[in-house]
Design a protein around this motif. Structure first.
Motif, PDB file in Angstrom:
ATOM      1  N   ARG A 121       0.935  -1.274  -0.036  1.00 35.80           N
ATOM      2  CA  ARG A 121       0.087  -0.151   0.039  1.00 35.80           C
ATOM      3  C   ARG A 121       0.877   1.363   0.015  1.00 35.80           C
ATOM      4  N   LEU A 122       1.854   1.161   0.858  1.00 37.30           N
ATOM      5  CA  LEU A 122       2.893   2.438   0.642  1.00 37.30           C
ATOM      6  C   LEU A 122       4.183   1.756   1.136  1.00 37.30           C
ATOM      7  N   PRO A 123       5.283   2.600   0.658  1.00 38.32           N
ATOM      8  CA  PRO A 123       6.943   1.988   0.994  1.00 38.32           C
ATOM      9  C   PRO A 123       6.792   1.734   2.504  1.00 38.32           C
ATOM     10  N   ALA A 124       7.344   0.547   2.706  1.00 45.31           N
ATOM     11  CA  ALA A 124       7.681   0.317   4.069  1.00 45.31           C
ATOM     12  C   ALA A 124       8.937  -0.201   4.332  1.00 45.31           C
ATOM     13  N   VAL A 125       9.852  -0.298   5.128  1.00 45.18           N
ATOM     14  CA  VAL A 125      11.099  -0.713   5.492  1.00 45.18           C
ATOM     15  C   VAL A 125      11.137  -1.276   6.888  1.00 45.18           C
ATOM     16  N   LEU A 126      11.994  -2.172   6.950  1.00 45.30           N
ATOM     17  CA  LEU A 126      12.154  -2.540   8.635  1.00 45.30           C
ATOM     18  C   LEU A 126      13.498  -2.300   8.956  1.00 45.30           C
ATOM     19  N   THR A 361      11.947  -3.687   2.409  1.00 42.97           N
ATOM     20  CA  THR A 361      13.429  -3.778   2.447  1.00 42.97           C
ATOM     21  C   THR A 361      13.737  -3.778   4.013  1.00 42.97           C
ATOM     22  N   ILE A 362      14.972  -4.223   4.149  1.00 41.97           N
ATOM     23  CA  ILE A 362      15.436  -4.415   5.609  1.00 41.97           C
ATOM     24  C   ILE A 362      16.766  -3.730   5.868  1.00 41.97           C
ATOM     25  N   SER A 363      17.070  -2.883   6.729  1.00 41.69           N
ATOM     26  CA  SER A 363      18.323  -2.378   6.839  1.00 41.69           C
ATOM     27  C   SER A 363      19.010  -3.557   7.810  1.00 41.69           C
ATOM     28  N   VAL A 364      20.482  -3.989   7.422  1.00 41.07           N
ATOM     29  CA  VAL A 364      20.874  -5.162   7.763  1.00 41.07           C
ATOM     30  C   VAL A 364      22.270  -4.813   8.461  1.00 41.07           C
ATOM     31  N   LEU A 365      22.795  -5.531   9.471  1.00 34.76           N
ATOM     32  CA  LEU A 365      24.049  -5.136   9.881  1.00 34.76           C
ATOM     33  C   LEU A 365      24.934  -6.307   9.405  1.00 34.76           C
ATOM     34  N   GLN A 366      25.805  -6.079   8.471  1.00 36.74           N
ATOM     35  CA  GLN A 366      26.644  -7.203   7.898  1.00 36.74           C
ATOM     36  C   GLN A 366      28.109  -7.057   8.372  1.00 36.74           C
ATOM     37  N   TYR A 367      28.904  -8.151   8.478  1.00 35.76           N
ATOM     38  CA  TYR A 367      30.143  -8.161   9.057  1.00 35.76           C
ATOM     39  C   TYR A 367      30.796  -9.140   7.976  1.00 35.76           C
ATOM     40  N   ASN A 368      32.149  -8.736   7.621  1.00 38.76           N
ATOM     41  CA  ASN A 368      33.049  -9.424   7.180  1.00 38.76           C
ATOM     42  C   ASN A 368      34.509  -9.210   7.414  1.00 38.76           C
TER      43      ASN A 368
END
Ligand code: F6P
Length: 464
Positions: A121-126, A361-368
């Motif tokens: 219905r509308l732009p939504a992110v987590l 979309t999700i904002s994610v915490l990445q590690y390498n």
């Protein structure tokens, strides 16, 4: 996009305000208005839509303190039913009446399930949060491993099962390495283990300490920092014979044993030890309680009184074996530096995602190992199985040593980047300077809700 709504859903964590703060600071830079929706999705079912303007004149309101646990805009376990088109129409209308052009939901796997119909219905992110550290993927293809198996006892005649992992597990491939709230919860639990140890030592006892985490063992694994002798995780069915053997071995040596168990541990048949009553919370999750107590009963039975009497270390097994729950102290209070810092970045990234035109979309915490920690945007659909469902991440078996019942070498490697330097000097100083403040004795507690309440506005006209 000129106006964004933000809400916090599900169980609280210490880092929610830090995420909101990060989002609002970014919104200020971009001259975007941020509206906090009160009490999670519950707000959207209320015709008055209680809300608060978080950055009037593009300045965050003073109540928004990233070092304070909980959430200033409140949370609830209400979710949007994707099948209920009528509710969805009303929600869409209410949000548009508020002038909200995009939505940030701060939540875990339940929230991500609830976000899907709204994103149509509308732009939504987590922006992620959960002390359980179960919102993420051990590797990108993990959702494809879920299958439906027939089960006459299940509500719909089937249940979901993850088939054995076929992927090579590599820490660098984890999606959403750690969730805001996890580090602080581990800090509290490990501290609790350390404190209970001295009683077990002094009184020659066996302590069973239950930590949260639902069906995921990440939280239990992290308590390794408190140096328990044994850690039991929900992913590994109990082998009672082996456990008793190990307990006796350690007890013979040091006259005390500290066992940590995740609240979702299961017996050899895969039955949850702590959920005998099978009650559920408003989002349908089984309320897990009593795992430690159930385990104690089993140990009392299997070890027996004589074992303790023989060494004059107690009259009975019941006297010698005790349980404690870390409980909600894990979920509350000031977030430690690691959580505050990355929660803020994840909140800010969520705003950027909306402004970049991303949805669902999700904002994610990445590690390498080369880049260290960094935040990214990740398509929420890639978290979903083929039926569109999000499953809580389980502790990968490679992180746990089933024989020693402790983190494996890889488990240790997993924990190190999160926890080395996770506590800031200011966290320590905060305890030193505030706990015994004489004012605490004289003044009543001043709840943030009192202040935020004065800022709450309502949608007065309701056509729907
Ligand atoms: O999901 C977070 C969590 O703290 C779990 O670890 C725990 O099982 C549950 O929430 C407890 O929920 P409540 O606060 O509603 O009892």
């Amino acid at each position: 996009m000129k106006r964004i709504g933000i809400l916090t859903a599900g169980g609280d964590t210490p880092a929610l305000n830090a995420t909101i703060h990060g989002a609002v600071v970014r919104a200020n830079q971009l001259k975007v208005e941020m509206v906090g929706l009160i009490k999670g999705f519950n707000c959207l079912f209320n015709p008055r839509v209680p809300h608060v303007h978080l950055n009037p004149l593009f300045q965050e309101i003073p109540e928004l303190d990233p070092t304070k646990g909980g959430t200033l805009i409140g949370s609830s376990r209400d979710y949007v039913d994707p099948e209920n088109k009528k509710d969805l129409d009303v929600i869409e209308l209410r949000l548009s009446k508020l002038g909200i052009e995009g939505l940030i939901c701060i939540g875990g796997d339940g929230t991500l399930n609830g976000l899907q119909p709204i994103a149509e219905r509308l732009p939504a992110v987590l922006a992620p949060k959960t002390i359980d550290n179960d919102l993420g993927l051990n590797y990108p293809s993990e959702p494809d491993e879920w299958v439906r198996v027939n089960d006459a006892a299940a509500k719909r005649g089937y249940r979901y099962k993850q088939v054995s992992a076929t992927e090579t597990f590599d820490l660098d491939h984890i999606v959403n390495y750690a969730t805001p709230g996890y580090a602080t919860a581990v800090c509290v639990s490990a501290n609790g283990v350390e404190r209970i140890r001295t009683t077990a030592e002094s009184h020659r006892r066996i302590a069973i300490i239950e930590v949260m985490g639902r069906h995921s063992g990440y939280l239990a694994l992290g308590t390794a920092y408190g140096q328990p002798d044994i850690i039991l995780i929900p992913e590994q069915p109990l082998d009672l014979e082996h456990l008793v053997q190990r307990v006796k071995h350690i007890y013979d040596l040091q006259k005390n044993v500290v066992i940590v168990c995740g609240e979702g541990i299961v017996d050899e048949q895969g039955r949850e030890l702590g959920a005998e009553t099978k009650s559920t919370d408003p989002s349908g999750n089984v309320v897990l309680s009593g795992a430690a107590e159930a385990l104690r009963n089993k140990l009392v039975q299997m070890i027996g009184d004589r074992y303790f009497q023989l060494y004059r270390r107690g009259e009975s097994a019941k006297e010698a074996i005790f349980t404690r729950k870390v409980g909600h102290t894990q979920r509350g209070g000031r977030p430690i530096l690691f959580d505050r810092f990355y929660a803020g970045l994840l909140g800010a990234r969520a705003v950027d995602l909306l402004l970049e035109g991303r949805n669902n979309t999700i904002s994610v915490l990445q590690y390498n190992s080369e880049k260290g920690f960094h935040v990214e945007g990740y398509d929420a659909n890639r978290f979903r199985d083929r039926w569109g469902l999000i499953h809580a991440r389980k502790l990968h078996p490679a992180l746990y040593d089933t024989k020693l019942m402790k983190p494996s070498r890889l488990g240790i490697d997993y924990l190190l980047p999160i926890f080395t330097g996770a506590i800031g000097n200011d966290d320590v100083e905060h305890l030193r300077s505030t706990l015994f403040d004489p004012g605490n004795l004289a003044q009543p507690y001043h709840s943030i809700n009192t202040d935020v309440h004065k800022r709450i506005r309502y949608l007065e006209t309701e056509a729907a």
